[in-house]
Motif scaffolding. Structure first.
Motif, short mmCIF file in Angstrom:
data_model
loop_
_atom_site.label_atom_id
_atom_site.label_comp_id
_atom_site.label_asym_id
_atom_site.label_seq_id
_atom_site.Cartn_x
_atom_site.Cartn_y
_atom_site.Cartn_z
N UNK A 91 0.81 -1.25 -0.26
CA UNK A 91 -0.13 -0.23 -0.02
C UNK A 91 0.83 1.16 -0.02
N UNK A 92 2.19 1.24 0.67
CA UNK A 92 2.79 2.34 0.88
C UNK A 92 3.72 2.55 -0.35
N UNK A 93 4.33 1.43 -1.11
CA UNK A 93 5.32 1.83 -1.84
C UNK A 93 5.13 1.31 -3.29
N UNK A 94 4.22 0.42 -3.45
CA UNK A 94 3.94 -0.15 -4.64
C UNK A 94 3.76 1.00 -5.90
N UNK A 95 2.99 1.81 -5.76
CA UNK A 95 2.86 2.81 -6.67
C UNK A 95 4.33 3.58 -6.96
N UNK A 96 4.73 3.98 -5.90
CA UNK A 96 6.00 4.68 -5.85
C UNK A 96 7.15 3.77 -6.70
N UNK A 97 7.29 2.56 -6.37
CA UNK A 97 8.11 1.67 -7.16
C UNK A 97 8.02 1.59 -8.72
N UNK A 98 6.52 1.42 -8.73
CA UNK A 98 6.24 1.38 -10.46
C UNK A 98 6.57 2.54 -11.12
N UNK A 99 5.79 3.73 -10.60
CA UNK A 99 6.20 4.91 -11.43
C UNK A 99 7.66 5.09 -11.23
N UNK A 100 8.16 5.23 -10.11
CA UNK A 100 9.48 5.83 -10.07
C UNK A 100 10.82 4.85 -10.66
N UNK A 101 10.77 3.59 -9.91
CA UNK A 101 11.90 2.73 -10.28
C UNK A 101 11.72 2.03 -11.46
N UNK A 102 10.52 1.68 -11.99
CA UNK A 102 10.41 1.19 -13.19
C UNK A 102 9.76 1.86 -14.31
N UNK A 103 9.37 3.27 -14.15
CA UNK A 103 9.10 4.07 -14.83
C UNK A 103 7.76 3.88 -15.68
N UNK A 104 6.77 3.09 -14.82
CA UNK A 104 5.56 2.68 -15.43
C UNK A 104 4.58 3.97 -15.47
N UNK A 105 4.00 4.22 -16.41
CA UNK A 105 2.75 5.16 -16.33
C UNK A 105 1.80 4.99 -15.33
N UNK A 106 1.33 6.28 -14.62
CA UNK A 106 0.47 6.28 -13.43
C UNK A 106 -0.82 5.50 -13.66
#
Length: 556
Positions: A91-106
């Protein structure tokens, strides 16, 4: 159906007629006339007013005592540590990991989170039905832990061949891994919750197990943020935002938490063995059988023996008469039909109460790190504050969970004097107040570090109070229906997981493509989104109280 009757003489010369209808027995006692009144018959399940009042008072006192040792309660709480560690990261870091570290669109990252929540929601009722029908809760708990152990580290590990394969391969990889993870996670959650009615004998047992379960959950999330802070602190990059170079750090975090979680699951199973789980489970399941009416049920004797006070309650030999009373009629005659909770509005009201408390907590967990990361882009943020943003990603949520832990400890003692409904209302007031604070502040740059810590504390306390009280209300509704615990908890948590996923994908879908167009988007999510969940929780509580009051009036 054959109707047979027999006459039994009484001391005053009258008789009592015993009517037998197949497998059931109906006994009626003729009470002699008093002061010229007409004789009347009394059902065996009924007694004069003053004994009933005395028994009710004694049972109320028993409900306030515990039959479990503190080490057994703590051991029970360890069974959900691995799930809590995974949920803290999810809940805390999945969106941050996917958008920031993986460069996945929001939009894609939000869809992944929604996919996980929808998969979890679909799996939850299936798991609830299966765990009630086949095997024991303990066996299912072990199976679910093994599935989580295999899949959770793969979510935050580097995707194999994603650097050379087409983009669809990365999406397919995460879809498979997330769905498998979200099948194992509810198995552990539902079975662990369903063990509360099996292990408990009194209302205090249920309240203590629920409070300790949540306290251990908070400690688990504190561990998540301590590990995250320690790993992210080692960054040497001058960039203040999470980027592709931080992908391996999330992998290390997931592996460390997996080691801790599996160790706690092993200790939990040892604790169940030493606390006599199988005996308590078998005793709890005896409540769904019908015995012939008598002055005292065997299960009450067993409960009082656990409390250690069965031999002191009735002086002058009355206790021996009640506890030892038995007759050929005191036998099991049939099983009680399972209660149809679908016909009870309390089930849906309890589910909504849990949904809104969980939605408040989940929304704050998911979007507080994103709000903190968003503050780095504000023009009025000083360079010193900008450099502290990465550390705030771990320290601010850590403070939130420390406040949750303190609140859960206080609830363990306040439950003796204050009802769960009033506790939920107080938690909702705290939750609404912190949302108003964020909404009425002039800008994100106006929040100092102390203000951020205080906001996090209020978020943590509000979510802790509402979550614990909602689960206690659900446990009280289950009562002695321990054989349906898995189904009820799966039904209550089903809507939460589905609605949470829908809310996340909606929030991410309406987000501006250009950050400059909505520089304080996540601030609005925290203030208005969480505030709405708290207000709806209060309204649901009001309807629940009305339904409970009307049900009591009908049962009088």
């Amino acid at each position: 159906m054959v109707n047979t009757g027999s006459k039994a003489p009484l001391a005053n010369g009258s008789t009592t007629t015993v009517q037998r209808y197949g497998a059931t027995t109906d006994t009626r006692t003729i009470v002699p006339a008093v002061n010229g009144a007409e004789p009347h018959s009394v059902d065996p399940g009924t007694s004069p007013t003053f004994p009933n009042t005395t028994v009710d008072m004694e049972r109320a006192q028993l409900e306030k005592r515990s039959t479990l040792k503190m080490c057994e309660k703590i051991g029970y709480g360890l069974g959900h540590v691995y799930n809590d560690l995974c949920a803290g990261i999810w809940f805390s870091y999945t969106l941050l990991f996917m958008q920031g570290a993986l460069g996945m669109p929001a939009a894609e990252a939000g869809a992944m989170v929604m996919l996980g929540q929808v998969g979890d929601a679909i799996a939850t009722p299936i798991v609830g039905l299966l765990t009630d029908r086949y095997g024991t809760k303990r066996q299912w708990h072990i199976a679910g832990t093994f599935i989580v152990f295999l899949t959770f580290p793969m979510i935050f590990s580097l995707c194999p061949w994603c650097s050379v394969a087409p983009h669809w391969w990365e999406i397919l990889y995460f879809v498979i891994v997330i769905l498998a993870f979200q099948f194992g996670w509810p198995i552990v959650q539902v079975t662990h919750l369903a063990m509360i009615p099996e292990l408990s004998r009194t209302q205090k047992d249920r309240s203590d197990l629920t409070a300790i379960r949540y306290s251990v959950s908070i400690v688990s999330n504190v561990v998540v943020y301590i590990v995250t802070w320690a790993v992210l602190r080692s960054r040497t990059s001058t960039d203040n935002q999470i980027g592709p170079g931080d992908a391996y750090r999330f992998r290390d975090i997931s592996l460390i938490l997996t080691l801790v979680g599996v160790s706690m699951s092993v200790l939990f199973n040892f604790s169940l063995t030493f606390s006599g789980y199988e005996h308590r489970r078998n005793t709890a399941l005896q409540h769904n059988i019908i015995r012939t009416p008598g002055p005292r049920a065997d299960t009450d004797v067993e409960r009082e023996s656990l409390l250690g006070g069965s031999d002191q309650r009735q002086p002058n030999g009355a206790g021996a008469q009640l506890a030892g009373a038995s007759s050929p009629l005191d036998t099991i005659v049939q099983r009680k039909p399972k209660k149809n909770f679908f016909k009870s509005p309390l089930l849906y009201q309890n589910a909504l109460l849990y949904v809104f408390s969980r939605l408040f907590m989940t929304t704050s967990l998911v979007y507080m790190p994103l709000w903190l990361d968003e503050r780095a882009y504000q023009p009025d943020v000083t360079p010193a504050e900008n450099n502290a943003n990465v550390e705030h990603l771990a320290t601010v949520p850590l403070v939130s969970f420390l406040a949750s832990f303190v609140a859960s400890l206080l609830l363990k003692y306040t439950n003796r004097f204050v009802g769960n409904s009033l506790v939920y209302f107080v938690g909702s007031i705290i939750s609404t107040s912190v949302c108003l604070w964020i909404a009425l502040s002039p800008g994100s740059g106006a929040f100092s570090t102390v203000s951020l810590f205080l906001i996090a504390s209020l978020f943590g306390a509000g979510s802790s109070i509402t979550m614990i009280s909602s689960l206690c209300i659900t446990a009280d509704m289950i009562g002695k229906h321990a054989d349906q615990g898995g189904f009820i908890y799966s039904a209550v948590t089903f809507a939460d997981k589905l609605i949470t996923g829908v809310v996340v994908v909606i929030i991410e879908s309406v987000k501006c493509r250009d950050r400059s167009e909505c520089p304080e988007y996540y601030r609005g999510v925290l203030s208005y989104g969480c505030g709405l969940a708290a207000i709806l929780g209060c309204l649901t509580l009001a309807t629940l109280l009305c339904t409970t009051a009307s049900t009591r009036r009908r049962n009088r």
